[in-house]
Enzyme design. Structure first.
Site, PDB file in Angstrom:
ATOM      1  CG  HIS A 188      60.564 -21.605 -49.999  1.00  0.00           C
ATOM      2  ND1 HIS A 188      61.517 -21.674 -49.003  1.00  0.00           N
ATOM      3  CD2 HIS A 188      59.368 -21.656 -49.377  1.00  0.00           C
ATOM      4  CE1 HIS A 188      60.912 -21.776 -47.837  1.00  0.00           C
ATOM      5  NE2 HIS A 188      59.602 -21.767 -48.030  1.00  0.00           N
ATOM      6  CB  ALA A 215      35.649 -14.978 -52.459  1.00  0.00           C
ATOM      7  NE  ARG A 254      42.715 -18.282 -67.187  1.00  0.00           N
ATOM      8  CZ  ARG A 254      43.987 -18.586 -67.163  1.00  0.00           C
ATOM      9  NH1 ARG A 254      44.867 -17.659 -66.994  1.00  0.00           N
ATOM     10  NH2 ARG A 254      44.427 -19.810 -67.285  1.00  0.00           N
TER      11      ARG A 254
END
Length: 174
Positions: A101, A148, A168
């Site tokens: 959006h 994960a 990161r």
């Protein structure tokens, strides 16, 4: 087109897509799923494993290489374009978004602000860990590993391992 007819067609397509992608990951059903996506103009390679319960919408602007594994609960939005390279593993409940959006300026209404579309590119030999989120416009380099639960907001260099929210660099693969 009449709004009622358009809504009926959209609902019918969504139901058909859900029925196709709920099928088990048997070779025959994977063949059916690949050909369903090809009917939507997607470019699909060989030996794709689709676990049951994945969602790919709308299915256009999608390229999947050879020997790709899409685990349970994977969600891929393709309106901005998604390219997944060969030998890529996409873990359980991973979400790959190619659209988002628009945030309107000031106090304008969010509902009417529209969408922005940006292609997601995932190179060959990438492993995306379970529960990861890949945001629009991200490029993930060859041999990269996404830990994960990561949220990938920026490009990932080849042969690197990233993790966290936002993701990161953890280390480079040697």
């Amino acid at each position: 087109m009449n709004k009622s007819i358009k809504n009926f067609l959209i609902c019918s397509f969504e139901m058909l897509s859900a029925m196709v992608f709920i099928l088990p990951r048997h070779q025959l059903f994977n063949f059916i799923k690949s050909n369903f996506l090809r009917l939507l103009s997607s470019k699909i390679g060989k030996s794709i494993t689709y676990y049951p319960g994945i969602k790919i919408s709308p299915g256009t602007n999608l390229t999947i290489g050879n020997h790709v594994d899409l685990a349970w609960g994977v969600l891929i939005t393709t309106s901005g374009g998604v390219e997944i390279g060969d030998r890529t593993l996409v873990g359980y409940n991973t979400m790959i978004f190619s659209a988002n959006h628009v945030i309107p300026p000031g106090i304008e209404k969010i509902f009417y602000a529209g969408h922005t579309k940006k292609k997601v590119t995932i190179a060959n030999d990438v492993w995306i860990g379970a529960g990861s989120i890949i945001l629009p416009g991200v490029n993930i380099g060859e041999g990269a590993i996404i830990a994960a639960g990561s949220v990938v907001t920026k490009n990932v260099e080849p042969f690197s391992m990233v993790g966290g929210i936002p993701a990161r660099l953890i280390k480079n693969r040697e």
